[in-house]
Scaffold this active site. Structure first.
Site, PDB file in Angstrom:
ATOM      1  N   GLU A   1       0.841  -1.202   0.000  1.00 48.93           N
ATOM      2  CA  GLU A   1       0.000   0.000   0.000  1.00 48.93           C
ATOM      3  C   GLU A   1       0.875   1.249   0.000  1.00 48.93           C
ATOM      4  OE1 GLU A   1      -2.511  -0.037   3.433  1.00 48.93           O
ATOM      5  OE2 GLU A   1      -0.842   0.019   4.828  1.00 48.93           O
TER       6      GLU A   1
ATOM      7  N   LYS B   1       2.907   4.522   0.973  1.00 50.76           N
ATOM      8  CA  LYS B   1       3.537   4.969   2.216  1.00 50.76           C
ATOM      9  C   LYS B   1       3.174   6.433   2.407  1.00 50.76           C
ATOM     10  CE  LYS B   1       7.852   5.183   4.750  1.00 50.76           C
ATOM     11  NZ  LYS B   1       7.702   6.562   5.198  1.00 50.76           N
TER      12      LYS B   1
ATOM     13  N   ASP C   1       2.893  10.193   3.797  1.00 47.66           N
ATOM     14  CA  ASP C   1       3.848  11.156   4.317  1.00 47.66           C
ATOM     15  C   ASP C   1       3.129  12.041   5.325  1.00 47.66           C
ATOM     16  OD1 ASP C   1       6.179  12.441   4.657  1.00 47.66           O
ATOM     17  OD2 ASP C   1       6.130  13.547   2.760  1.00 47.66           O
TER      18      ASP C   1
ATOM     19  N   TYR D   1      -3.104   1.682   9.098  1.00 47.02           N
ATOM     20  CA  TYR D   1      -2.498   0.560   8.383  1.00 47.02           C
ATOM     21  C   TYR D   1      -2.113  -0.631   9.239  1.00 47.02           C
ATOM     22  CZ  TYR D   1       1.247   3.909   9.472  1.00 47.02           C
ATOM     23  OH  TYR D   1       2.039   4.812  10.088  1.00 47.02           O
TER      24      TYR D   1
ATOM     25  N   LYS E   1      10.989   3.491  -1.497  1.00 41.52           N
ATOM     26  CA  LYS E   1      10.853   4.945  -1.604  1.00 41.52           C
ATOM     27  C   LYS E   1      10.821   5.409  -3.056  1.00 41.52           C
ATOM     28  CE  LYS E   1      11.029   7.109   2.258  1.00 41.52           C
ATOM     29  NZ  LYS E   1      12.177   7.352   3.006  1.00 41.52           N
TER      30      LYS E   1
ATOM     31  N   CYS F   1       7.299  49.692  -0.766  1.00 42.39           N
ATOM     32  CA  CYS F   1       6.703  48.841  -1.800  1.00 42.39           C
ATOM     33  C   CYS F   1       7.516  48.957  -3.092  1.00 42.39           C
ATOM     34  CB  CYS F   1       5.257  49.266  -2.052  1.00 42.39           C
ATOM     35  SG  CYS F   1       4.532  48.445  -3.482  1.00 42.39           S
TER      36      CYS F   1
ATOM     37  N   CYS G   1       5.054  50.891  -5.883  1.00 38.50           N
ATOM     38  CA  CYS G   1       4.649  52.303  -5.808  1.00 38.50           C
ATOM     39  C   CYS G   1       5.592  53.149  -4.951  1.00 38.50           C
ATOM     40  CB  CYS G   1       3.225  52.410  -5.264  1.00 38.50           C
ATOM     41  SG  CYS G   1       3.091  51.892  -3.546  1.00 38.50           S
TER      42      CYS G   1
ATOM     43  N   CYS H   1       1.862  46.563   1.446  1.00 38.91           N
ATOM     44  CA  CYS H   1       1.733  47.886   0.879  1.00 38.91           C
ATOM     45  C   CYS H   1       0.273  48.261   1.093  1.00 38.91           C
ATOM     46  CB  CYS H   1       2.052  47.842  -0.616  1.00 38.91           C
ATOM     47  SG  CYS H   1       1.511  49.336  -1.454  1.00 38.91           S
TER      48      CYS H   1
ATOM     49  N   CYS I   1      -1.788  51.536  -5.499  1.00 37.13           N
ATOM     50  CA  CYS I   1      -0.492  50.967  -5.900  1.00 37.13           C
ATOM     51  C   CYS I   1      -0.660  50.214  -7.226  1.00 37.13           C
ATOM     52  CB  CYS I   1      -0.016  50.023  -4.809  1.00 37.13           C
ATOM     53  SG  CYS I   1       1.298  48.927  -5.330  1.00 37.13           S
TER      54      CYS I   1
HETATM   55  S1  IVH Z   1       3.407  -0.331   8.124  1.00 32.88           S
HETATM   56  C1  IVH Z   1       6.947  -0.331  11.024  1.00 32.88           C
HETATM   57  N1  IVH Z   1       2.271   1.117   6.317  1.00 32.88           N
HETATM   58  O1  IVH Z   1       6.370   5.013   7.776  1.00 32.88           O
HETATM   59  C2  IVH Z   1       5.745  -1.139  11.161  1.00 32.88           C
HETATM   60  N2  IVH Z   1       3.817   2.167   7.747  1.00 32.88           N
HETATM   61  O2  IVH Z   1       9.212   5.380   7.668  1.00 32.88           O
HETATM   62  C3  IVH Z   1       4.965  -1.276   9.908  1.00 32.88           C
HETATM   63  N3  IVH Z   1       4.094   4.583   7.307  1.00 32.88           N
HETATM   64  O3  IVH Z   1       7.004   3.947  11.049  1.00 32.88           O
HETATM   65  C4  IVH Z   1       4.453  -0.010   9.448  1.00 32.88           C
HETATM   66  N4  IVH Z   1       2.660   4.681   5.634  1.00 32.88           N
HETATM   67  O4  IVH Z   1       4.811   5.209  10.584  1.00 32.88           O
HETATM   68  C5  IVH Z   1       3.137   1.108   7.325  1.00 32.88           C
HETATM   69  N5  IVH Z   1       1.129   2.268   4.639  1.00 32.88           N
HETATM   70  C6  IVH Z   1       2.007   2.257   5.639  1.00 32.88           C
HETATM   71  C7  IVH Z   1       2.685   3.415   6.067  1.00 32.88           C
HETATM   72  C8  IVH Z   1       3.597   3.337   7.116  1.00 32.88           C
HETATM   73  C9  IVH Z   1       3.507   5.370   6.394  1.00 32.88           C
HETATM   74  C10 IVH Z   1       5.081   5.062   8.300  1.00 32.88           C
HETATM   75  C11 IVH Z   1       5.133   4.306   9.588  1.00 32.88           C
HETATM   76  C12 IVH Z   1       6.573   3.896   9.745  1.00 32.88           C
HETATM   77  C13 IVH Z   1       7.249   4.888   8.886  1.00 32.88           C
HETATM   78  C14 IVH Z   1       8.606   4.431   8.468  1.00 32.88           C
END
Ligand code: IVH
Length: 692
Positions: free
Chosen positions: A117, A119, A121, A234, A344, A438, A441, A456, A461
């Protein structure tokens, strides 16, 4: 007594009903009742609880906010540590990760599958339910001890205060149920929040992640409550009295008990690519059960393609061994599970040099420093300008001309300077000084109390005038599409246009006299100005550029007042009665309405021929009370379809439900079309809609 018993059961009933609708809305993305209906039920419950406080419980849907600010967050240990993830940065490294598992388990072939799935941010949070009731929420902290942010997490509407009863349980879940996920802000919500931050003179957030983290770190839960936060979950922490054997099973448990998962169903473009994804089988909104590492790599590539279209920021995908018994065998190393890897994505950051810093003047007079960069390719897009936001941001990051800097673009957010590489700073570098006056003007710029921006405040202006005019003519305002930015600037420079109304006094000869203007294009401009006279009150109010009055507020104002004169005579009390209008917006409107020039200008525009489609903001009644959903690629812009429906009194909603009256579908319509067919909602083309 009997009466009181009835009240108690009515309260219980209302709570159940509201929870059910929360579930339909936030987890299944399939609301069955309009928001207004929901609000009605909510207020009914609130009134009953106020009259009978003895029946008020902390798990009531009315009790999301309402605690006093804290003086600090309490530190609380996690029952089970929150680990981090090992990273992989390429296809080869993903294969190496897979090989490591084979080696560790000493098997020639995998006896496991993968669950993948996105990741997210955001900010990792653990939510603890006890006997089905939300008791605590903790940040990750150092992984062993987190901070108690329960008050703030409770304010997230998408997270249930009470778990739904799962199928195999007669009552609520018994014992401890810990769920972990990420709190984040959708890109759209983030943009809107930052606009408001900037307008209010506060430092904008650098990115959605910081905005989410900053909101959760607020000691006053009212602030968190006012921020558009979401949580997608998750993984499990400690879970008592439930036996789950795989990640796929965990996902279906989450859905059943009402916890939102990673993703968002309501996203047409995503659905299209996602529907075409054959390897693995889909799990939940955006997860996939992949039978092999090759399928997991396919998934990684697909999500990478989707990245910019997703409504939230992600920085990769997480590839996890699906089966919990294998996870256990694999265990962990260096505070990361051996059974998972964060694959990543290439960063959306880049390094370049600032050639020059200039200061731009906005429509509201805000002076924004902008870095002009040596062009650099970041995430597939060439970037040559980046915002430096405001003087205190420059000060904080100590950004100077000729500095080597890291810049970042995230989704459709304006690129920004993240940091300076001090080791590469030239010896003769000088601190950047914000101008005191400014740049357009030459008037003295001021820093209004409580704001971080310099402004300003000269109403005439030229730069402000230009920006105001550009806003006035823009598509969603008066829609004078032939008047581009360059011509607006030429017109003001030549002194031909000093106000909005001057645009309607222009003659073809005036335009032809401008440098590089031909007869034909001058005619086109005049025509386009003429056409814009048939306007709508909401567009007109939006075009006037009153501070804090965006499109939505303008719509509410138009709907409430119905005609321009009533609006121009509005009082603060009256404005405050309108939904969505608070003291800040109303006082800004009143300030404009108190200005003789403003009112005179608005009236002049009408005298010059601007008129509004029917009374009540051009609101027809043909579609009143009807809800439409739009999907697929239509022959005209989606906004146009939306305007068409709304101007006839209809509502446009994001998702199809039983309450949807019509689905307007274009080409490549995906899941919404399927859903409409399943629910027997009539489907119309754009042509059919027009002949309704
Ligand atoms: S599973 C570590 N699933 O990314 C245990 N983590 O950089 C398993 N994170 O500590 C985590 N999206 O906080 C999992 N779909 C996702 C995630 C996810 C973001 C975070 C999580 C982890 C960190 C590591």
């Amino acid at each position: 007594m009997g009466n009181l018993k009835d009240i108690a059961s009515e309260i219980e009933q209302l709570k159940e009903t509201l929870r059910h609708h929360d579930y339909l809305y936030h987890v299944l993305d399939n609301p069955e009742i309009p928001d207004s209906e929901y609000d009605k039920l909510f207020h009914q419950l609130k009134a009953l609880e106020e009259a009978h406080p003895e029946y008020l419980t902390p798990d009531s849907p009315t009790q999301r906010v309402g605690f006093e600010p804290l003086s600090q967050f309490e530190k609380v240990p996690h029952r089970r540590p929150m680990l981090s993830l090992g990273n992989t940065f390429s296809e080869e490294e993903i294969l190496e990760f897979h090989q490591r598992l084979l080696n560790f388990l000493k098997v020639p072939e995998p006896n496991w599958t993968y669950f993948c799935e996105p990741k997210l941010d955001g900010l990792a949070i653990e939510v603890v339910y006890e006997n089905g009731i939300l008791k605590q929420a903790l940040t990750r902290g150092d992984g062993s001890v987190g901070e108690d942010v329960t008050q703030n997490i409770r304010t997230l509407n998408s997270l249930p205060l009470t778990l739904r009863k799962s199928k195999d349980h007669s009552g609520s879940h018994k014992g401890i149920f810990e769920v972990r996920g990420e709190v984040l802000m959708l890109k759209e919500d983030f943009k809107e929040l930052n606009l408001a931050q900037e307008e209010a003179g506060h430092t904008p957030f650098a990115n959605p992640r910081n905005a989410a983290a900053g909101s959760i770190r607020q000691l006053d839960p009212k602030i968190a409550a006012s921020r558009p936060l979401k949580m997608f979950c998750y993984s499990p922490g400690v879970v008592e009295n439930l036996s789950i054997s795989s990640q796929v099973e965990w996902m279906s448990t989450l859905k059943e008990i009402g916890i939102p998962q990673v993703g968002c169903d309501d996203f047409q473009k995503v659905q299209k690519v996602w529907n075409d994804f054959t390897p693995g089988s889909r799990v939940g909104p955006l997860g996939a059960h992949c039978k092999s590492i090759d399928e997991a790599i396919e998934y990684y590539k697909m999500i990478l393609r989707l990245r910019s279209q997703l409504p939230f920021d992600i920085d990769g995908v997480v590839i996890k061994v699906n089966e919990y018994n294998i996870q256990e065998e694999l265990g962990e190393v260096a505070r990361s599970p051996r059974w998972a890897s964060a694959a990543k994505f290439p960063p959306e950051q880049g390094e370049t040099v600032i050639n020059k810093i200039s200061v731009q003047v906005g429509r509201t007079g805000a002076l924004t420093p902008v870095a002009h960069l040596e062009p650099v390719l970041v995430g597939g897009v060439t970037i040559s300008n980046a915002t430096l936001h405001n003087p205190s941001e420059i000060e904080r990051k100590d950004v100077r001309e000729k500095d080597h800097v890291i810049i970042q673009r995230a989704g459709d957010v304006i690129p920004e300077v993240v940091s300076v590489i001090l080791s590469k700073r030239p010896k003769d570098s000088k601190k950047f000084e914000m101008p005191t006056h400014c740049p357009s003007c030459g008037e003295l710029a001021v820093q209004p109390e409580g704001e971080v921006v310099l402004r300003c405040i000269n109403p005439v202006c030229p730069a402000r005038l230009n920006e105001s005019l550009k806003h006035f003519v823009s598509r969603r305002a008066m829609n004078i599409d032939k008047l581009g930015d360059k011509i607006v600037e030429q017109l003001t420079e030549a002194g031909l246009v000093k106000s909005f109304s001057d645009l309607y006094r222009l003659k073809e000869e005036d335009l032809e006299a401008l440098p590089r203007q031909g007869k034909k294009s001058s005619q086109n401009i005049i025509e386009s100005i003429e056409k814009s006279k048939d306007s709508q009150l909401n567009r007109f109010i939006f075009a006037l550029g009153i501070r804090f009055v965006g499109e939505q507020t303008a719509k509410s104002l138009a709907q409430h007042f119905g005609d321009l004169e009533s609006f121009l005579k509005a009082t603060e009390e009256e404005l405050l009665q309108i939904d969505d209008i608070g003291p800040k917006v109303s006082s800004s409107i009143v300030k404009s309405l108190d200005s003789k020039e403003f009112v005179h200008e608005a009236r002049s525009l009408v005298e010059l021929g601007v008129k509004f489609e029917a009374a009540k903001s051009g609101q027809g009644t043909q579609f009143s009370g009807m809800t439409f959903v739009i999907t697929g690629t239509l022959p005209v812009k989606r906004d146009e379809v939306k305007d068409y429906i709304e101007s006839r009194g209809g509502k446009v909603s994001g998702s199809v439900s039983k309450k949807t009256n019509y689905l307007v579908a274009g080409e490549e319509a995906g899941s919404k079309l399927e859903k409409a067919r399943a629910l027997e909602v009539p489907v119309l083309s754009w042509q059919e809609l027009q002949s309704l």
